[in-house]
Motif scaffolding. Sequence first.
Motif: not given
Length: 74
Positions: A4-11, A26-33
Amino acid sequence: ILEQREVGKGHLKLLLCPPNDPQHCLDAIAFNVAAEDWPAADASEIDLVYRLERNEFRGQSSLQLMVEHIIASR
């Protein structure tokens, strides 16, 4: 959770594998967390609400989980 890592700001970008099938990750992404809603750095399991989508990035296409809600498992 393998990674798990931050990408962009807050993702939050995750690499996830089912506990009973570690070969199928699988890759997963959660935006604006918000940072306080992220799993602990040592968390190995989480509960997710997600939708499956195709990720198109730099000419490559792959499946990705779009995270709607995340909770660290207890």
